[in-house]
Design an enzyme around this catalytic site. Structure first.
Site, short mmCIF file in Angstrom:
data_model
loop_
_atom_site.label_atom_id
_atom_site.label_comp_id
_atom_site.label_asym_id
_atom_site.label_seq_id
_atom_site.Cartn_x
_atom_site.Cartn_y
_atom_site.Cartn_z
N CYS A 326 38.76 -7.28 30.53
CA CYS A 326 39.14 -8.78 30.01
C CYS A 326 38.16 -9.25 29.93
CB CYS A 326 40.04 -9.81 30.65
SG CYS A 326 41.80 -9.29 30.98
N GLU A 327 37.42 -8.22 29.17
CA GLU A 327 35.81 -8.74 28.53
C GLU A 327 35.16 -7.96 27.25
OE1 GLU A 327 33.91 -11.74 29.76
OE2 GLU A 327 34.52 -11.08 32.01
#
Ligand code: PLP
Length: 401
Positions: A326-327
């Site tokens: 989640c980046e």
């Protein structure tokens, strides 16, 4: 190499190292200093897998370590203690103590305060600490700013004048024995002229020190020899070695070098599997099971790694190859031409042997990948894939419930 079989046996994401190539690289470098007293100290931080260290130790390699745990790894892998160097800009007291007790070749000192600390600790142990001092020759290595280390603005080493004072102090101390001089100006150097310039500066300093009866025996030129990630030219090792020899102008101290990337970088790949493709507003993404926690270099440095698809699909088009983390910074490659890919297709991320697994983390509670060695055509597992139990093993409150 049968990547499909390896993926089947060991699953993905998977690090695969070619041990024959690692051996070849070590010998190439060692031989480039043939006819001279030399010691190749592999930089453990580039890839610290014990089987890989053992391979190098068996060839006679020394080791450059940047924490005492790396020293312990080297010893565990069978390294000769008199070939181990302990460097690093911030050493803990316990690490200094352990290093002196372990009787390694030398501790590389990076500041005047550290020299004092080492002296105190040696005194308390009633031992003599063999040291070298990391000199900062203020040379621009022309590499990525994050991996450039030899300029006055960097945190590493001390300038020439300070080094001189430190050597004199060490010479006059009962508990210190200055036997080495060291510099390391940066990593992934393709143009090696800056190393030769640095060598000249440090070689002149060594001559001055010897005139002061400071008996330096090791001239440590650091690491940094670059490799071919994309279209970089190959460093000519003969030229590299000759430039060092000419900088020494007849001084015959043992030449120490500390290669990391050069030895292992091109010998490793990260094998990853396609999960699926997606298109967001005309932009194509290939989502794979490998991520920035497995290989951080693209996210950290914007580093380029060639990625080969093991799929015969046609219709090449540009895409970003991204991981599940989640980046937005979680990518392995950007704007790459890839054929149409389907779930289960394999991608080979090249040149991932150095600063790959070593920088891996458990971000997003992802288990670290397995590592496999290929030697004489045979594959063997050299690190098991982590499991959920490994991730939580240290969170004591919950253990045993
Ligand atoms: C990182 C490092 C090395 C190895 O650098 P490579 O670019 O991988 O060869 C060698 N010596 C020191 C002191 C280092 O910090």
């Amino acid at each position: 190499m049968d990547y499909k079989q390896l993926a089947k046996t060991y699953e993905t994401p998977l690090y695969i190292y070619d041990f024959n190539q690692i051996k070849k690289r070590y010998l190439e470098l060692k031989n480039s200093f043939a006819g001279r007293k030399s010691l190749v100290c592999y930089a453990v931080k580039a890839n610290s897998n014990l089987s890989l260290l053992k391979l190098l130790a068996n060839l006679g390699s020394g080791f450059d370590c940047v924490s005492f745990n790396e020293v312990r790894r080297a010893i565990l892998a069978g390294a000769d203690r008199y070939k181990i160097i302990y460097s690093g800009v911030g050493k803990q007291d316990s690490e200094i103590k352990d290093a002196i007790n372990a009787n390694i070749l030398m501790i590389n000192v990076e500041s005047s305060a550290e020299l004092d600390r080492i002296e105190e600790i040696a005194k308390s142990l009633d031992k003599i600490a063999r040291i070298s001092i990391r000199v900062n020759p203020n040379i621009d290595p022309k590499t990525h700013p994050y991996i450039s280390t030899g300029l006055n603005e960097n945190k590493f080493g001390v300038n020439i004048n300070e080094a001189k004072k430190m050597y004199i102090k060490a010479k006059n101390s009962q508990f210190l024995n200055p036997i080495g001089i060291h510099f390391h100006i940066g990593s992934q150097l393709i143009d090696i002229m800056p190393v030769h310039e640095a060598a000249q500066i440090v070689s002149n300093l060594m001559r001055e020190l010897k005139a002061l009866e400071i008996d330096i025996k090791f001239f440590d030129i650091g690491g940094g020899v670059g490799i071919r990630y994309k279209d970089e030219k190959n460093v000519d090792l003969y030229e590299y070695a000759q430039g060092i020899l000419s900088a020494l102008k007849g001084q015959d101290e043992t030449i120490v070098c500390e290669p990391g990337r050069f030895i292992v970088g091109e010998s490793g790949v990260l094998l990853t599997k396609v999960l699926y493709e997606k298109v967001n507003n005309d932009k194509r993404f290939v989502v794979v099971d490998g991520a920035m926690n497995d290989l951080l270099r693209p996210s950290l440095y914007g580093a380029y790694h060639e990625i080969e698809a093991l799929a015969d699909g046609l219709n090449l088009s540009k895409c970003d190859i991204v991981g599940p983390i989640c980046e937005s910074g979680d990518f392995l490659g950007k704007d790459r031409d890839m054929p149409e890919l389907k779930s289960g297709d394999l991608l080979v991320v090249k040149c991932a042997g150095a600063y790959g697994f070593g920088m891996a983390s458990n971000y997003n509670s992802r288990c670290k990948a397995a590592e496999v060695a290929i030697e004489d055509g045979k594959a063997r597992l050299i690190r098991k894939r982590e499991k959920f139990e490994d991730l939580v093993a240290n969170e004591i409150e919950f253990i045993g419930e």
